[in-house]
Motif scaffolding. Structure first.
Motif, PDB file in Angstrom:
ATOM      1  N   LYS A 102       0.828  -1.204   0.000  1.00  0.00           N
ATOM      2  CA  LYS A 102       0.000   0.000   0.000  1.00  0.00           C
ATOM      3  C   LYS A 102       0.865   1.258   0.000  1.00  0.00           C
ATOM      4  CE  LYS A 102      -3.832   2.242   2.431  1.00  0.00           C
ATOM      5  NZ  LYS A 102      -4.919   2.072   3.419  1.00  0.00           N
ATOM      6  N   LEU A 103       1.949   1.240   0.734  1.00  0.00           N
ATOM      7  CA  LEU A 103       2.841   2.404   0.768  1.00  0.00           C
ATOM      8  C   LEU A 103       3.348   2.723  -0.635  1.00  0.00           C
ATOM      9  CD1 LEU A 103       4.427   4.558   2.321  1.00  0.00           C
ATOM     10  CD2 LEU A 103       6.224   2.835   2.682  1.00  0.00           C
ATOM     11  N   GLN A 104       3.738   1.694  -1.378  1.00  0.00           N
ATOM     12  CA  GLN A 104       4.228   1.927  -2.736  1.00  0.00           C
ATOM     13  C   GLN A 104       3.169   2.585  -3.607  1.00  0.00           C
ATOM     14  OE1 GLN A 104       7.090   1.588  -4.337  1.00  0.00           O
ATOM     15  NE2 GLN A 104       8.380   0.345  -2.989  1.00  0.00           N
ATOM     16  N   LYS A 105       1.938   2.170  -3.459  1.00  0.00           N
ATOM     17  CA  LYS A 105       0.878   2.740  -4.291  1.00  0.00           C
ATOM     18  C   LYS A 105       0.571   4.184  -3.885  1.00  0.00           C
ATOM     19  CE  LYS A 105       0.857  -1.157  -6.273  1.00  0.00           C
ATOM     20  NZ  LYS A 105       2.103  -1.577  -5.631  1.00  0.00           N
ATOM     21  N   SER A 146       9.751  -7.121   4.298  1.00  0.00           N
ATOM     22  CA  SER A 146       8.763  -6.776   5.323  1.00  0.00           C
ATOM     23  C   SER A 146       7.367  -6.747   4.711  1.00  0.00           C
ATOM     24  CB  SER A 146       9.074  -5.399   5.926  1.00  0.00           C
ATOM     25  OG  SER A 146      10.342  -5.402   6.556  1.00  0.00           O
ATOM     26  N   PHE A 147       6.379  -7.145   5.493  1.00  0.00           N
ATOM     27  CA  PHE A 147       4.988  -7.092   5.043  1.00  0.00           C
ATOM     28  C   PHE A 147       4.361  -5.745   5.368  1.00  0.00           C
ATOM     29  CE2 PHE A 147       0.392  -7.875   5.861  1.00  0.00           C
ATOM     30  CZ  PHE A 147       0.023  -8.154   4.555  1.00  0.00           C
ATOM     31  N   THR A 148       4.660  -5.240   6.553  1.00  0.00           N
ATOM     32  CA  THR A 148       4.170  -3.917   6.945  1.00  0.00           C
ATOM     33  C   THR A 148       5.357  -3.033   7.319  1.00  0.00           C
ATOM     34  OG1 THR A 148       3.885  -4.563   9.268  1.00  0.00           O
ATOM     35  CG2 THR A 148       1.981  -4.847   7.787  1.00  0.00           C
ATOM     36  N   VAL A 149       5.113  -1.744   7.377  1.00  0.00           N
ATOM     37  CA  VAL A 149       6.182  -0.799   7.691  1.00  0.00           C
ATOM     38  C   VAL A 149       5.588   0.414   8.403  1.00  0.00           C
ATOM     39  CG1 VAL A 149       5.968   0.363   5.450  1.00  0.00           C
ATOM     40  CG2 VAL A 149       8.128   0.485   6.697  1.00  0.00           C
ATOM     41  N   SER A 150       6.357   0.965   9.339  1.00  0.00           N
ATOM     42  CA  SER A 150       5.929   2.186  10.031  1.00  0.00           C
ATOM     43  C   SER A 150       7.031   3.240  10.050  1.00  0.00           C
ATOM     44  CB  SER A 150       5.512   1.874  11.471  1.00  0.00           C
ATOM     45  OG  SER A 150       6.595   1.325  12.196  1.00  0.00           O
ATOM     46  N   LYS A 151       8.231   2.834   9.633  1.00  0.00           N
ATOM     47  CA  LYS A 151       9.375   3.753   9.677  1.00  0.00           C
ATOM     48  C   LYS A 151      10.280   3.476   8.486  1.00  0.00           C
ATOM     49  CE  LYS A 151      12.157   6.734  11.819  1.00  0.00           C
ATOM     50  NZ  LYS A 151      11.762   8.139  12.110  1.00  0.00           N
ATOM     51  N   ILE A 152      10.722   4.551   7.833  1.00  0.00           N
ATOM     52  CA  ILE A 152      11.654   4.440   6.722  1.00  0.00           C
ATOM     53  C   ILE A 152      12.966   5.090   7.132  1.00  0.00           C
ATOM     54  CG2 ILE A 152      12.167   5.140   4.353  1.00  0.00           C
ATOM     55  CD1 ILE A 152      10.026   3.013   4.527  1.00  0.00           C
ATOM     56  N   ALA A 153      14.023   4.298   7.163  1.00  0.00           N
ATOM     57  CA  ALA A 153      15.324   4.813   7.578  1.00  0.00           C
ATOM     58  C   ALA A 153      15.748   5.968   6.677  1.00  0.00           C
ATOM     59  CB  ALA A 153      16.368   3.697   7.535  1.00  0.00           C
TER      60      ALA A 153
END
Length: 222
Positions: A102-105, A146-153
Motif C-alpha cells: 500500500k505504501l508503494q501505491k 517486510s509485510f508492513t512498515v511504520s518507519k523508513i530509515a
C-alpha cells in the motif's frame, strides 16, 4: 519565521573552522601532556591511543552537527527536492503502520498528482512497472522482506515543501482508506502501468520506467 543568519556555504565553513580549531587545541594539549616530565612510557602510549580516538569522536560529532544544520536550512528554504524516503515517511506519519504494498501505491499516486497539480515531481527516484503494480525500487530496498512498515530509515518529512505536503494530504484523503489490493487493481487498469508493461505476459518481471510524462498526461486528463 526564520532563525537563519548565514547562507549555507558560510554556515558550513563556520562550523568546519570551529571543528578544526577544536582539533588543533586537543592536539596541542595532548602533545603538551606527552612532553611533561615524569610521564611514564605507558602513560604516553595511552595518550597516543586516546588522542586519535577522541579526535575521531569530535570529528564525527561536528560533522553530524554541520550536516544537520545545513540540511535543516536547505529544507526551510525549499532548496532541495525531497526524496522518496522523505515522502514515504510523511505518509507513514499520517497513516501509521501499513503494508509495504500500500505504501508503494500511495507514493505512486502522490508523485502522479504532484506532476498534475504542482507541475513538478515530488521526488526524483524512478518508478518502475513491476508485475504487482508501480514500484519505486529505491524505496523497495528499504522495506524489502517486510509485510508492513511504520518507519523508513533516513526519511525526513520536513524536507517536503508546502505544496508537497498539501498534495500528499489530498492523495491520502482520497486513496488512504483503500486497501492494498484495491489500489493495486486500480493501477492495473490505468494507462501508465499498462503501457509500460506492453509486451510482457501477466505476472512476468519487468522494470520499464513509468515516466513523468506518462503520469502527467494520463492523470491530467482524468
Amino acid at each position: 519565521m526564520t532563525h537563519r543568519i548565514m547562507p549555507n556555504e558560510k554556515l558550513l565553513r563556520f562550523w568546519l573552522d570551529k571543528l578544526f580549531s577544536i582539533c588543533s587545541n586537543l592536539q596541542a594539549r595532548c602533545l603538551e601532556r606527552w612532553r611533561m616530565p615524569g610521564q611514564s612510557g605507558a602513560a604516553t602510549d595511552r595518550f597516543k591511543i586516546f588522542f586519535p580516538h577522541l579526535l575521531r569522536r569530535k570529528h564525527n560529532d561536528y560533522l553530524m552537527l554541520c550536516s544537520n544544520l545545513v540540511s535543516n536550512q536547505v529544507a526551510e528554504e525549499g532548496g532541495a527536492m525531497a526524496n522518496v524516503h522523505d515522502v514515504a515517511q510523511y505518509i507513514l506519519d499520517r497513516t501509521g503502520e501499513i503494508t509495504t504494498w500500500k505504501l508503494q501505491k500511495l507514493v505512486y499516486y502522490s508523485q502522479a498528482w504532484s506532476l498534475v497539480w504542482d507541475e513538478k515531481p515530488l521526488f526524483p527516484e524512478r518508478i518502475e512497472a513491476w508485475a504487482n503494480g508501480p514500484v519505486v525500487p529505491d524505496l523497495y530496498q528499504q522495506h524489502r522482506g517486510s509485510f508492513t512498515v511504520s518507519k523508513i530509515a533516513g526519511g525526513n518529512p520536513k524536507r517536503l515543501d508546502q505544496d508537497g505536503k498539501e498534495t500528499v494530504d489530498a492523495v491520502l484523503k482520497y486513496y488512504g482508506h483503500k486497501s492494498s489490493q484495491w489500489l493495486s487493481d486500480l493501477t492495473h487498469r490505468e494507462a501508465p502501468w499498462l503501457n509500460a508493461r506492453k509486451g510482457l505476459p501477466d505476472g512476468d518481471r519487468g522494470n520499464s520506467v513509468i515516466t513523468h510524462g506518462a503520469l502527467a498526461d494520463y492523470y491530467g486528463n482524468l
